[in-house]
Every structure is written in structure tokens, then in C-alpha cells.
Enzyme design. Structure first.
Site, PDB file in Angstrom:
ATOM      1  N   ALA A 184      62.647  24.259 -56.189  1.00 53.36           N
ATOM      2  CA  ALA A 184      62.764  25.171 -55.103  1.00 53.36           C
ATOM      3  C   ALA A 184      61.757  24.799 -54.057  1.00 53.36           C
ATOM      4  O   ALA A 184      60.511  23.984 -54.024  1.00 53.36           O
ATOM      5  CB  ALA A 184      62.571  26.588 -55.446  1.00 53.36           C
TER       6      ALA A 184
ATOM      7  N   GLU B 146      57.659  25.718 -63.647  1.00 50.23           N
ATOM      8  CA  GLU B 146      57.218  26.765 -62.733  1.00 50.23           C
ATOM      9  C   GLU B 146      55.942  27.325 -63.289  1.00 50.23           C
ATOM     10  O   GLU B 146      55.168  28.150 -62.397  1.00 50.23           O
ATOM     11  CB  GLU B 146      58.403  27.949 -62.981  1.00 50.23           C
ATOM     12  CG  GLU B 146      59.447  27.744 -61.900  1.00 50.23           C
ATOM     13  CD  GLU B 146      60.345  27.143 -62.675  1.00 50.23           C
ATOM     14  OE1 GLU B 146      61.791  26.757 -62.254  1.00 50.23           O
ATOM     15  OE2 GLU B 146      60.480  26.304 -63.926  1.00 50.23           O
TER      16      GLU B 146
ATOM     17  N   GLU C 132      67.936  24.874 -63.287  1.00 47.47           N
ATOM     18  CA  GLU C 132      68.433  26.218 -63.559  1.00 47.47           C
ATOM     19  C   GLU C 132      70.010  26.005 -63.115  1.00 47.47           C
ATOM     20  O   GLU C 132      70.884  26.533 -63.738  1.00 47.47           O
ATOM     21  CB  GLU C 132      67.882  27.306 -62.935  1.00 47.47           C
ATOM     22  CG  GLU C 132      66.779  27.554 -63.775  1.00 47.47           C
ATOM     23  CD  GLU C 132      65.718  28.794 -63.261  1.00 47.47           C
ATOM     24  OE1 GLU C 132      65.573  29.607 -63.855  1.00 47.47           O
ATOM     25  OE2 GLU C 132      65.445  28.649 -61.879  1.00 47.47           O
TER      26      GLU C 132
END
Length: 698
Positions: free
Chosen positions: A63, A125, A105
Site C-alpha cells: 500500500a 505489515e 491480499e
């Protein structure tokens, strides 16, 4: 259809391609673009299957971290995942480079996944103080089983495409991600394969449901080194939820844990550290377009602990090394140590079995400094004595080829003085590796007064190439790391003279989160070197001198501030040391008194902050974040506290300045008085972060 995502159709196959360089990060624009393209493909009656691929060097590598605090995007992200997973048409993810975090994901909600052979797949993460927030903790255990999923999610480490194929994370290895995913989509259509939704497949969870030790043991092995960190344990809890709860309830648990972490202090600190490291790569004051010099061979002078470790770092990266010593025996000893270290690593499974031989082949041992002639970079790693180092640079000026970068691995000494021994000061700089050099990631790149920009860029580039984290610093005694560390150690010594025991002082430091206290560190380094230096300079340190006079030189002697039994490195409190301290205090007329843990922490850590402020004030360090990176990678500062300068902002500079002034008066130590920059920022109600903003603006 979008600036960063495009849709094209090849007869019945729709190709959705993300193009958001450099790493195709999942920004709001990328997510919106993918959703628009997927919906268009689903609505197109001529399209029978869809592939999701990426342009450039990688699949989606995570991200956009700058958007993590903009939580309203969560609903759009969930809409995208649902659109892909619930598509009535098969969607194939084509992976190359890395599929990390949100990228993986996204691939997990696709019905099929293919990857090229050298791709990496992971959910990292946890390294930002988070856990996957897009169903990764629930779908990955269903894809590969909870044991491997726990290892991947709790550690944050990726796996290879080969391992991903073995465990069912991908369906096939392909030559190229775009053409391979298209060919696989056609195969799916031809074979009329049913769409596989991981959320509906719990077959790989059965073993862990029947035997809880499978997941318990996997989590225990991954969290063993997670002392003080919240995210690994939250990630483990989420993986357990995948085993114990229905999918929707597990997803709800994952989101609850994610929201708690993303708003917490630890993740904010870890995200700060991520950006600080990225900023540290940007060297201030270098003309735009400056290119590094070509470096095809490195020469290292000195085959001792530091020289050998530096040589190993270059050899590991495939850079040929000439290792130089003044005598044949010293050279052979150094070469033996290097080979032994590589063989030990291979025995542990850390490197392939054939790696030691390959690495040793990169090292050419030579006697005599004249053998630096072919090197493009020369690093001296000899004794920490200015006279010795100056003589080395006189000889380097004679034997090194024109344009070679000449570096010193000094921990403290003045690089300008060494540069002045040459006729080419523009080529001279410092490369301070931290010990053990083949393990520790930090390298302080010391910019001297006349260091040329391209020489500096060369050192920074090479440090990164050998997997180090370079931070550019200026010339001063101890540079950034050791200059600040000395302030902590000075206060730790003062506490000894107040009757506080080494184990009490070290416990305060380790409870704060550092891996080792000052006295355990002294034992590791060895007490005798500093003792001999003090004797040469006529300086006394009564307690440590007494330890050395008793033969207590640290771990290598089996005793120092602590005792070490049976070759163990575990420090054990020693009544003999307590007795020695008590006798020394009586002889000096000092009366022991109790000091609380909070006071000990403040007296050791606040002077570190003060020294960091002075370093910024003097321009030795460019940004507060650079100082934090030095401490994160040089001394193991707990990442969940961001770094000393970041931590200081959380404590409040006003408090730190007040307490420093208080301790300066209490202990009659003027060196504890807050420096002018710290006082100014405190008075203005500002933090060090405002200085970082000023550097960016400039």
C-alpha cells in the site's frame, strides 16, 4: 480508463494492468482504477476471463504508506476486494517481482494466481507495526495452511514463488507474468475450471483445528524475538481467528485488530522509522545528476575483526576484495576466521552449502599495502590510532590509482586530518561500519571538508549494494552514533559511583527496549582496549581500572562486569564485582544511595537527546531522522519507539530540557545542561520534527 490502470481486451480475455511506478503501490487512485476496470470487464459480454498484472519491475508491492492515516479509504478497498472475489468471470493474478502486503491480499481474492520463478510473495505489515487489513490473515491460512501462514504473517518475511507453488499459494510458474496469466486464463476457460474463492475453502485448516500445537508452535517460533512489539502478537491472534472462527467473524476480528494497531503509538513510530530510513538515502548538498564512480574491486587494509567483516560484506554482494595485511601470519589468521564464519552460517542453514567456497573465491589475500593498485575503493581498518592511520594514508597516496575512493573505518578519529596526508583530499571520506561488520546494517558515511560529491555518492551507493543502511554524517569526535552513546555510557559510569550495580543499570536499558545495557556491551567489546588507552593518556576510571587489574577484561576472559560460565555469552551478576565496587566507593569516600529506575533512565537517555540536538545544531547530522536511523541500525534502538529524536518529541522537549537542567544541578555536572537548540525548541513548544520539515522545504 485511468492514468495508473489500463484495460485492454484480447478477444475473450481482459487485461487489467497497473502502472504506478516505481513499485505499483496501492494508492486510492490505483484502487479506484482497478475497480473501474474490473467492473468494465465484468459488464463486457465479450469478456470471458480477466487477468490482473502490473507494468514495470514488480507486481503491487504494498500500500501507499502515506495514506495509512486516511482511514476513510477502507470502504473503497473492501469494495474492490469484494468485486474481484465475487466476479462471475475468472480473474487471474499474474505476479512478477514482489506481491507484498495489499498486493498479495489483492492476489488472494483473485480466483487463480501465477508467478514467474523469481517472484516473492509476502505480508510484511508487521514490520510497520500493523497486520494485514484486507483479509490476508484469513485467506492466507486457507491458501497455504495456518502453519506457513503464521510464519509469513507474524515474521513479515516473504516466500519464493517455488515455495508458493509447493504450498498452493499460486497455481503455476510462468515465464512472464502478463503472457503467462493470459495463457493460464485461457486454460481455465478451456478446462471449465470452477472459480476458487479462498474464503469458502477451509480444507487446509482442519489439521490445526484437530491439533492446536501446529499453530501454537509456529507462532512461538516467530514471536521469540518480538519482545516489546505489539503487532506480531496481534497478527498471531488474527491467524488463530482464521482457524477458530467462520470467515466473516475472522475478518471482523482482523479489522478490529488492524484499527487498534494503525492508531497506536507503535505503528506510528515504525512508520516514521520507515520514512526516516528512506529520507536518509537522500544526501543533502550533492549537485543533481551526480553519478557514482565505477567500483569493480575493493581493497581492505587489515584482516582483523573489522577488516574481515567488511570484506565478507563485499564478497557476499559479489564484489571482489583484495584483503591486505602487513604479515603472512596475520593474513592467514584473518582468512581462516572469514572461512569459519561462512561455514558456521552454512551449517545453520543461513546460506547455501556451496556459498562459503564461492565467497572465499571473491577474497584475494595479499601482503603489502602496494597491492591496493587495482582497487577502485580502499578501506583501511587498522588500529584506532591517528598516527597509524595517517601513515596508511601517506602510503595510499603513493600506491592507490588516481580516482580511487580512499576510506577510513575509524569510529572516532578526524577524517580531515587523514585527508590532509594526501594530495587528493577530494577522494577521502569515512566509512564507519559497526561491529560485527558482516552482520550490523549501519554504515556512517563521513563527509570530510574536501570530499568530492561523486566520491560521497560512490560510498553511499556501495553501502546500499552490500545491504547496509548508509547515513551521511559530518566530522567530529565519534560522529553521530558513538558521540551520543558516549553520553549515555558516561552517565552509566556515574551511577556506578553512586552505588548502583551494573545489572541494575543494564536492566533499565533493556527494559526500555535496547538489546543490551552499557556494561554488558562493554564486556562484549572488551575492557582492556579502553584501559590501555586511559593509561597512555593518564586518565583514571577507578572501578573499571580495578576490574582490568584483576584480569576481568570481559567475555573473552570469562569475566568483566559480569561472569560468563562455560563459554556462554549470558552475563551473570558477580558478587566479586559488587564487592569491588563497594570497596572502591569506600576508598574514595563515596556513600552509596538508591536511585530509582525512572531517574536512571532519564539520566542515561536525556543526555543522548541533548547530544543529538548539538549534532543537529552543528550540522554534523542533517536531519533528526538520520540520527534515529543511526540508532535503529547501529545500536538496536527499539523500532517501536521510532528512534531517540522521535522518542524525545513524544516525551516532550520541554520536559527533557527541564530534567537535564535539574540533573546538571543535582549531580554538579555542567555537561548535562540543555544545549541551545534544545532550549529554543522547548521554549517554542516545538519538536525535532519541525527541523525535518525545514530540511525538506529547503
Amino acid at each position: 480508463m485511468s492514468k495508473v490502470v489500463k484495460l485492454e481486451r484480447r478477444d475473450v480475455i481482459a487485461i487489467v494492468t497497473v502502472n504506478n511506478p516505481p513499485v505499483n503501490a496501492l494508492s486510492a487512485a490505483v484502487e479506484g482504477g482497478i475497480l473501474e476496470c474490473i467492473n468494465a470487464a465484468i459488464d463486457d459480454s465479450k469478456v470471458m476471463a480477466v487477468t490482473l498484472t502490473c507494468a514495470g519491475r514488480t507486481f503491487i508491492a504494498g500500500a501507499d504508506i502515506t495514506e495509512f492515516d486516511k482511514l476513510p479509504k477502507a470502504s473503497a478497498w473492501n469494495d474492490l476486494l469484494a468485486a474481484i472475489e465475487n466476479s462471475p468471470k475468472p480473474i487471474v493474478a499474474g505476479i512478477h517481482g514482489t506481491a507484498l502486503g495489499g498486493g498479495l491480499e489483492l492476489a488472494l481474492v483473485c480466483h487463480f494466481r501465477v508467478a514467474i520463478n523469481d517472484a516473492k510473495l509476502g505480508l510484511p505489515e508487521v514490520k510497520l507495526g500493523l497486520l494485514p487489513g484486507g483479509g490476508g490473515t484469513q485467506r492466507l491460512p486457507r491458501a497455504v495452511g495456518p502453519e506457513l501462514a503464521a510464519r509469513m504473517i507474524v515474521s513479515g518475511d516473504p516466500i519464493s514463488a517455488t515455495e508458493a507453488l509447493k504450498f498452493g499459494l499460486i497455481d503455476e510458474l510462468v515465464e512472464a507474468s502478463e503472457t503467462g496469466s493470459e495463457a493460464f486464463a485461457r486454460k481455465v476457460l478451456a478446462e471449465k475450471r470452477p472459480l476458487r474463492k479462498l474464503r469458502d475453502d477451509s480444507s487446509k485448516l482442519a489439521a490445526a483445528k484437530a491439533d492446536r500445537s501446529i499453530i501454537t508452535n509456529a507462532v512461538a517460533s516467530m514471536t521469540r524475538r518480538a519482545r516489546g512489539l505489539e503487532a506480531p502478537f496481534a497478527a498471531a491472534e488474527a491467524v488463530r481467528a482464521a482457524v477458530d472462527l467462520p470467515f466473516e467473524e475472522g475478518l471482523k476480528k482482523e479489522r478490529e485488530l488492524f484499527r487498534k494497531l494503525v492508531g497506536g503509538d507503535q505503528s506510528k513510530a515504525q512508520r516514521y522509522a520507515f520514512f526516516a530510513e528512506r529520507e536518509a538515502k537522500k544526501v543533502v548538498g550533492i549537485p543533481e545528476g551526480t553519478k557514482p564512480r565505477l567500483v569493480e574491486r575493493v581493497a581492505i587494509i587489515g584482516a582483523g575483526t573489522m577488516g574481515g567483516g567488511i570484506g565478507m560484506s563485499f564478497a557476499n554482494a559479489g564484489i571482489p576484495v583484495t584483503l591486505i595485511e602487513m604479515g603472512e601470519e596475520q593474513l592467514k589468521r584473518g582468512m581462516r576466521v572469514m572461512q569459519k564464519n561462512w561455514e558456521a552460517s552454512a551449517a545453520r542453514g543461513g546460506i547455501p552449502a556451496d556459498a562459503p567456497a564461492k565467497c572465499m573465491a571473491m577474497i584475494n589475500g595479499m601482503v603489502g599495502i602496494e597491492n591496493v593498485r587495482d582497487a577502485d575503493l580502499v578501506i583501511e581498518a587498522v588500529f584506532e590510532m591517528m598516527a597509524v592511520k595517517k601513515e596508511i594514508f601517506v602510503q595510499l597516496d603513493q600506491f592507490a590509482k588516481p580516482g580511487a575512493v580512499l576510506a577510513s573505518n575509524t569510529s572516532y578519529l578526524n577524517i580531515d586530518e587523514m585527508a590532509n596526508e594526501t594530495k587528493r583530499p577530494q577522494d577521502v571520506l569515512g566509512m564507519h561500519f559497526f561491529s560485527p561488520a558482516n552482520v550490523m546494517k549501519l554504515c556512517e558515511i563521513v563527509r570530510a571538508a574536501k570530499t568530492a560529491p561523486d566520491a560521497l555518492v560512490t560510498a553511499v551507493t556501495l553501502a546500499r549494494k552490500i545491504a547496509k543502511v548508509p547515513v551521511v554524517v559530518g566530522v567530529c569526535d565519534g560522529f553521530v552514533g558513538n558521540r551520543m552513546l558516549d553520553q549515555r555510557d558516561k552517565q552509566a559510569q556515574k551511577l556506578l559511583f553512586e552505588g548502583v550495580l551494573p545489572q541494575q543499570i543494564d536492566a533499565v536499558v533493556t527494559q526500555f527496549g535496547l538489546p543490551m545495557g552499557p556494561f554488558a556491551m562493554s564486556d562484549l567489546v572488551g575492557l582492556d582496549g579502553a584501559w590501555r588507552s586511559r593509561k597512555r593518556m593518564g586518565i583514571k576510571s577507578e572501578i573499571e581500572d580495578a576490574l582490568c587489574e584483576a584480569g576481568r577484561f570481559g567475555q573473552k576472559a570469562g569475566k568483566g562486569y559480569y561472569r560468563y560460565e562455560g563459554g556462554s555469552r549470558a552475563p551473570l551478576p558477580d558478587p566479586e564485582v559488587e564487592k569491588l565496587i563497594a570497596e572502591t566507593l569506600r576508598r574514595l569516600g563515596r556513600k552509596p544511595h538508591a536511585v530509582g529506575d525512572d531517574e536512571m533512565l532519564e539520566r542515561m537517555m536525556y543526555p543522548v537527546i541533548n547530544a543529538g540536538a548539538l549534532i543537529l545544531e552543528e550540522g554534523i547530522g542533517t536531519r533528526p531522522g538520520d540520527i534515529d536511523v543511526v540508532w535503529l541500525y547501529g545500536f538496536g534502538w527499539p523500532i517501536y519507539r521510532g528512534g531517540p529524536m522521535y522518542w524525545a518529541d513524544q516525551v516532550g522537549l520541554n520536559r527533557i530540557a527541564d530534567r537535564l537542567a535539574f540533573y546538571a544541578k543535582k549531580t554538579n555536572d555542567p555537561s548535562l545542561e540543555p544545549v541551545s537548540l534544545l532550549k529554543r525548541l522547548a521554549a517554542e513548544g516545538k519538536g525535532f520534527a519541525t527541523l525535518a520539515s525545514a530540511v525538506k522545504a529547503a
